[in-house]
Write a protein that holds these residues in place. Structure first.
Motif, PDB file in Angstrom:
ATOM      1  N   MET A 239       0.844  -1.176   0.000  1.00 55.75           N
ATOM      2  CA  MET A 239       0.000   0.000   0.000  1.00 55.75           C
ATOM      3  C   MET A 239       0.891   1.241   0.000  1.00 55.75           C
ATOM      4  SD  MET A 239      -2.889   1.156   2.730  1.00 55.75           S
ATOM      5  CE  MET A 239      -4.339   0.677   1.853  1.00 55.75           C
ATOM      6  N   PRO A 240       0.622   2.200  -0.882  1.00 59.27           N
ATOM      7  CA  PRO A 240       1.442   3.419  -0.926  1.00 59.27           C
ATOM      8  C   PRO A 240       1.375   4.199   0.382  1.00 59.27           C
ATOM      9  CG  PRO A 240      -0.007   3.275  -2.843  1.00 59.27           C
ATOM     10  CD  PRO A 240      -0.408   2.177  -1.901  1.00 59.27           C
ATOM     11  N   LEU A 241       2.479   4.816   0.694  1.00 59.50           N
ATOM     12  CA  LEU A 241       2.558   5.689   1.863  1.00 59.50           C
ATOM     13  C   LEU A 241       1.784   6.969   1.574  1.00 59.50           C
ATOM     14  CD1 LEU A 241       3.911   6.448   4.597  1.00 59.50           C
ATOM     15  CD2 LEU A 241       5.768   7.410   3.239  1.00 59.50           C
ATOM     16  N   VAL A 242       0.934   7.370   2.485  1.00 60.75           N
ATOM     17  CA  VAL A 242       0.198   8.616   2.344  1.00 60.75           C
ATOM     18  C   VAL A 242       0.794   9.599   3.345  1.00 60.75           C
ATOM     19  CG1 VAL A 242      -2.050   9.743   2.531  1.00 60.75           C
ATOM     20  CG2 VAL A 242      -1.893   7.416   1.634  1.00 60.75           C
ATOM     21  N   ILE A 243       1.250  10.746   2.830  1.00 57.51           N
ATOM     22  CA  ILE A 243       1.840  11.754   3.706  1.00 57.51           C
ATOM     23  C   ILE A 243       1.000  13.012   3.645  1.00 57.51           C
ATOM     24  CG2 ILE A 243       4.163  10.808   3.505  1.00 57.51           C
ATOM     25  CD1 ILE A 243       4.826  13.029   1.522  1.00 57.51           C
ATOM     26  N   GLY A 244       1.126  13.823   4.641  1.00 53.20           N
ATOM     27  CA  GLY A 244       0.341  15.048   4.717  1.00 53.20           C
ATOM     28  C   GLY A 244       0.952  16.187   3.926  1.00 53.20           C
ATOM     29  N   GLU A 245       0.233  17.274   3.877  1.00 56.21           N
ATOM     30  CA  GLU A 245       0.652  18.473   3.147  1.00 56.21           C
ATOM     31  C   GLU A 245       2.002  18.991   3.627  1.00 56.21           C
ATOM     32  OE1 GLU A 245       0.833  21.587   0.507  1.00 56.21           O
ATOM     33  OE2 GLU A 245      -0.481  19.838   0.462  1.00 56.21           O
ATOM     34  N   ASP A 246       2.228  19.003   4.938  1.00 57.21           N
ATOM     35  CA  ASP A 246       3.496  19.500   5.480  1.00 57.21           C
ATOM     36  C   ASP A 246       4.667  18.654   5.005  1.00 57.21           C
ATOM     37  OD1 ASP A 246       2.184  21.557   6.766  1.00 57.21           O
ATOM     38  OD2 ASP A 246       2.174  20.554   8.727  1.00 57.21           O
ATOM     39  N   ALA A 247       4.501  17.336   4.996  1.00 60.66           N
ATOM     40  CA  ALA A 247       5.570  16.448   4.546  1.00 60.66           C
ATOM     41  C   ALA A 247       5.833  16.622   3.051  1.00 60.66           C
ATOM     42  CB  ALA A 247       5.227  14.989   4.868  1.00 60.66           C
ATOM     43  N   ARG A 248       4.773  16.787   2.244  1.00 63.80           N
ATOM     44  CA  ARG A 248       4.955  17.022   0.799  1.00 63.80           C
ATOM     45  C   ARG A 248       5.664  18.344   0.551  1.00 63.80           C
ATOM     46  NH1 ARG A 248      -0.189  14.891   0.706  1.00 63.80           N
ATOM     47  NH2 ARG A 248      -1.161  16.918   0.349  1.00 63.80           N
ATOM     48  N   GLU A 249       5.295  19.369   1.316  1.00 57.73           N
ATOM     49  CA  GLU A 249       5.936  20.673   1.181  1.00 57.73           C
ATOM     50  C   GLU A 249       7.415  20.590   1.531  1.00 57.73           C
ATOM     51  OE1 GLU A 249       6.236  24.451  -0.036  1.00 57.73           O
ATOM     52  OE2 GLU A 249       4.394  23.301  -0.145  1.00 57.73           O
ATOM     53  N   LYS A 250       7.750  19.855   2.586  1.00 56.90           N
ATOM     54  CA  LYS A 250       9.148  19.680   2.986  1.00 56.90           C
ATOM     55  C   LYS A 250       9.923  18.950   1.893  1.00 56.90           C
ATOM     56  CE  LYS A 250      12.107  17.686   6.522  1.00 56.90           C
ATOM     57  NZ  LYS A 250      12.187  16.884   7.744  1.00 56.90           N
ATOM     58  N   LEU A 251       9.348  17.894   1.336  1.00 59.43           N
ATOM     59  CA  LEU A 251       9.998  17.146   0.269  1.00 59.43           C
ATOM     60  C   LEU A 251      10.192  18.030  -0.967  1.00 59.43           C
ATOM     61  CD1 LEU A 251      11.128  14.536  -0.885  1.00 59.43           C
ATOM     62  CD2 LEU A 251       8.769  13.850  -1.412  1.00 59.43           C
ATOM     63  N   ALA A 252       9.176  18.802  -1.328  1.00 60.71           N
ATOM     64  CA  ALA A 252       9.286  19.713  -2.474  1.00 60.71           C
ATOM     65  C   ALA A 252      10.406  20.719  -2.250  1.00 60.71           C
ATOM     66  CB  ALA A 252       7.960  20.425  -2.714  1.00 60.71           C
ATOM     67  N   HIS A 253      10.506  21.263  -1.051  1.00 57.96           N
ATOM     68  CA  HIS A 253      11.571  22.217  -0.741  1.00 57.96           C
ATOM     69  C   HIS A 253      12.942  21.554  -0.879  1.00 57.96           C
ATOM     70  CE1 HIS A 253      13.603  25.634   1.000  1.00 57.96           C
ATOM     71  NE2 HIS A 253      14.184  24.818   1.868  1.00 57.96           N
ATOM     72  N   GLN A 254      13.086  20.326  -0.393  1.00 60.61           N
ATOM     73  CA  GLN A 254      14.361  19.622  -0.513  1.00 60.61           C
ATOM     74  C   GLN A 254      14.725  19.410  -1.979  1.00 60.61           C
ATOM     75  OE1 GLN A 254      13.240  16.228   1.898  1.00 60.61           O
ATOM     76  NE2 GLN A 254      14.665  16.864   3.521  1.00 60.61           N
ATOM     77  N   LEU A 255      13.757  19.048  -2.803  1.00 63.64           N
ATOM     78  CA  LEU A 255      14.025  18.841  -4.225  1.00 63.64           C
ATOM     79  C   LEU A 255      14.429  20.143  -4.912  1.00 63.64           C
ATOM     80  CD1 LEU A 255      11.157  16.359  -5.118  1.00 63.64           C
ATOM     81  CD2 LEU A 255      13.598  15.835  -4.869  1.00 63.64           C
ATOM     82  N   GLN A 256      13.847  21.262  -4.496  1.00 61.96           N
ATOM     83  CA  GLN A 256      14.188  22.554  -5.081  1.00 61.96           C
ATOM     84  C   GLN A 256      15.610  22.975  -4.743  1.00 61.96           C
ATOM     85  OE1 GLN A 256      11.102  25.131  -3.655  1.00 61.96           O
ATOM     86  NE2 GLN A 256       9.577  24.269  -5.043  1.00 61.96           N
ATOM     87  N   GLU A 257      16.187  22.419  -3.706  1.00 60.98           N
ATOM     88  CA  GLU A 257      17.556  22.735  -3.307  1.00 60.98           C
ATOM     89  C   GLU A 257      18.596  22.045  -4.199  1.00 60.98           C
ATOM     90  OE1 GLU A 257      18.516  24.886  -0.775  1.00 60.98           O
ATOM     91  OE2 GLU A 257      16.383  25.405  -0.746  1.00 60.98           O
ATOM     92  N   LEU A 258      18.183  21.043  -4.958  1.00 59.34           N
ATOM     93  CA  LEU A 258      19.107  20.279  -5.799  1.00 59.34           C
ATOM     94  C   LEU A 258      19.440  21.029  -7.077  1.00 59.34           C
ATOM     95  CD1 LEU A 258      17.360  16.783  -5.553  1.00 59.34           C
ATOM     96  CD2 LEU A 258      19.300  17.624  -4.189  1.00 59.34           C
ATOM     97  N   ASP A 259      20.653  20.794  -7.610  1.00 61.90           N
ATOM     98  CA  ASP A 259      20.922  21.311  -8.952  1.00 61.90           C
ATOM     99  C   ASP A 259      20.261  20.364  -9.954  1.00 61.90           C
ATOM    100  OD1 ASP A 259      22.723  19.173  -9.643  1.00 61.90           O
ATOM    101  OD2 ASP A 259      24.459  20.318  -8.995  1.00 61.90           O
ATOM    102  N   VAL A 260      20.229  20.744 -11.212  1.00 63.82           N
ATOM    103  CA  VAL A 260      19.510  19.972 -12.230  1.00 63.82           C
ATOM    104  C   VAL A 260      20.026  18.538 -12.299  1.00 63.82           C
ATOM    105  CG1 VAL A 260      19.098  19.754 -14.710  1.00 63.82           C
ATOM    106  CG2 VAL A 260      18.832  21.959 -13.610  1.00 63.82           C
ATOM    107  N   ARG A 261      21.343  18.345 -12.258  1.00 66.58           N
ATOM    108  CA  ARG A 261      21.894  16.981 -12.331  1.00 66.58           C
ATOM    109  C   ARG A 261      21.373  16.109 -11.199  1.00 66.58           C
ATOM    110  NH1 ARG A 261      27.994  17.171 -11.678  1.00 66.58           N
ATOM    111  NH2 ARG A 261      27.279  18.344  -9.906  1.00 66.58           N
ATOM    112  N   GLU A 262      21.369  16.665  -9.983  1.00 68.82           N
ATOM    113  CA  GLU A 262      20.924  15.888  -8.829  1.00 68.82           C
ATOM    114  C   GLU A 262      19.423  15.611  -8.898  1.00 68.82           C
ATOM    115  OE1 GLU A 262      22.462  18.736  -6.055  1.00 68.82           O
ATOM    116  OE2 GLU A 262      23.980  17.317  -5.361  1.00 68.82           O
ATOM    117  N   LEU A 263      18.633  16.594  -9.324  1.00 64.99           N
ATOM    118  CA  LEU A 263      17.195  16.395  -9.455  1.00 64.99           C
ATOM    119  C   LEU A 263      16.895  15.294 -10.470  1.00 64.99           C
ATOM    120  CD1 LEU A 263      14.278  17.177  -8.796  1.00 64.99           C
ATOM    121  CD2 LEU A 263      14.448  18.882 -10.624  1.00 64.99           C
TER     122      LEU A 263
END
Length: 123
Positions: A1-25
């Motif tokens: 069953m897929p993990l369901v995370i809340g809005e705060d966790a998705r926002e944190k993950l999105a912020h972490q991804l935005q910190e990556l350079d293009v190669r890392e993303l």
């Protein structure tokens, strides 16, 4: 069953991804997107990363011509680059997959197509 995370966790993950350079993303998505490949009714659906290039140009008659090219982002050949992600230069290398004929872009001249796995040699 897929993990369901809340809005705060998705926002944190999105912020972490935005910190990556293009190669890392691209490398992180290379590890994630293939898990969403599905085959149903004889069709294989592959989730891929794409880059859209849009040109807004004025035509001789004074109207606006908006053209868009869509290219699939291919995964750098980490083996060729000594287990690294290739050069840090953005998605400037272009070409096409010689097997499935997709228009492709990458940060690296040597890469692999995310749809068919074929080695791509970009210019």
């Amino acid at each position: 069953m897929p993990l369901v995370i809340g809005e705060d966790a998705r926002e944190k993950l999105a912020h972490q991804l935005q910190e990556l350079d293009v190669r890392e993303l691209v490398d992180v998505l290379r590890r994630v997107l293939p898990a969403y490949t599905e085959t149903a009714n004889g069709l294989r659906n592959v989730l891929v990363l794409a880059q859209a290039t849009v040109w807004d140009t004025d035509t001789p008659d004074g109207t606006q011509d908006t053209s868009t090219d869509l290219s699939t982002v291919v995964w750098p050949d980490a083996g060729y680059y000594g287990d690294h992600l290739g050069p840090d230069q953005g998605l400037w290398e272009e070409g096409s997959c010689r097997s499935c004929d997709l228009a492709v872009v990458s940060n690296a001249k040597r890469a692999h197509c995310p749809v068919c796995g074929t080695a791509c040699y970009l210019t």
